[in-house]
Design a protein around this motif. Structure first.
Motif, short mmCIF file in Angstrom:
data_model
loop_
_atom_site.label_atom_id
_atom_site.label_comp_id
_atom_site.label_asym_id
_atom_site.label_seq_id
_atom_site.Cartn_x
_atom_site.Cartn_y
_atom_site.Cartn_z
N ASP A 151 67.73 -35.53 -115.52
CA ASP A 151 66.43 -34.72 -114.99
C ASP A 151 67.86 -33.30 -114.27
N ALA A 152 67.67 -32.69 -115.17
CA ALA A 152 69.60 -31.72 -114.82
C ALA A 152 69.13 -31.21 -112.92
N ASP A 153 67.73 -30.41 -113.37
CA ASP A 153 67.79 -29.77 -111.38
C ASP A 153 67.49 -30.63 -111.00
N GLU A 154 66.99 -32.19 -111.05
CA GLU A 154 66.99 -33.32 -110.08
C GLU A 154 68.42 -33.01 -109.62
N MET A 155 69.83 -33.44 -109.96
CA MET A 155 70.81 -33.87 -110.00
C MET A 155 71.43 -32.78 -109.53
N ASP A 156 70.91 -32.18 -109.85
CA ASP A 156 71.43 -30.60 -108.77
C ASP A 156 70.86 -30.53 -107.59
N LEU A 157 69.66 -30.86 -106.62
CA LEU A 157 69.60 -30.96 -105.71
C LEU A 157 70.32 -32.20 -105.06
N LEU A 158 70.00 -33.58 -105.65
CA LEU A 158 70.65 -34.90 -104.78
C LEU A 158 72.03 -35.03 -105.00
#
Length: 173
Positions: A151-158
């Motif tokens: 999940d690219a969006d999740e990785m961007d957050l974390l």
């Protein structure tokens, strides 16, 4: 004796890099040490003893090293949104609850390195927020957290750093 047998299994599972080095607190993996001394991991799907409660499963694992006690186990369960006094057996847990138990297991002994494979898989939105909070706390404690996630969006957050791999090779960083 059990803990050395368990770590022997994990040692056999580590793949030696073909280039570069892994430095852990000034010790080079495969040169100075054969396995990180302080590591917690959730790889793929968590698996515990079906007939035990979540607490009892974690207690069984914590007793191997004897680093933590009841208080820390309860804190880990509460942090991921599980009730330490829940009498349900693991086999009755939902997929999200099983995932949360696996995450609690990965960080309950305060390891220096935490490796999580798809940590938010099957977790509801409230649970996702709890997991994000835990990961941020680990980061603030200068722990190394390695997450495998699609999940690219999740990785961007974390993530502080994102490495994209394909077929075991880095394709972008």
């Amino acid at each position: 004796m059990r803990s050395s047998a368990a770590s022997d299994v994990y040692k056999r599972q580590l793949i030696k890099p073909t280039s570069g080095t892994v430095d852990i607190n000034g010790q080079i993996l495969w040169k100075d040490i054969s396995f990180p001394q302080s590591i917690g991991a959730l790889i793929e799907n968590p698996s515990f003893i079906d007939g035990y409660t979540g607490y009892r499963n974690l207690k069984l694992l914590a007793d191997i090293k004897g680093k933590i006690g009841e208080k820390e186990i309860c804190q880990a369960l509460l942090k991921v949104g599980l009730d330490p006094s829940d009498e349900r057996k693991y086999k009755k847990y939902s997929l999200g609850m099983k995932q949360k138990l696996g995450i609690a297991c990965a960080f309950m002994e305060y390891p220096d390195i935490v490796i999580l494979d798809e940590p938010i898989n099957a977790i509801d939105e409230n649970g996702v927020e709890l997991i994000r909070k835990i990961l941020n706390e680990l980061k603030e404690q200068d722990k190394i957290v390695i997450i495998a996630c699609h999940d690219a969006d999740e990785m961007d957050l974390l993530a502080d750093e994102i490495i994209v791999m394909e077929g075991g090779h880095v394709i972008s960083q």
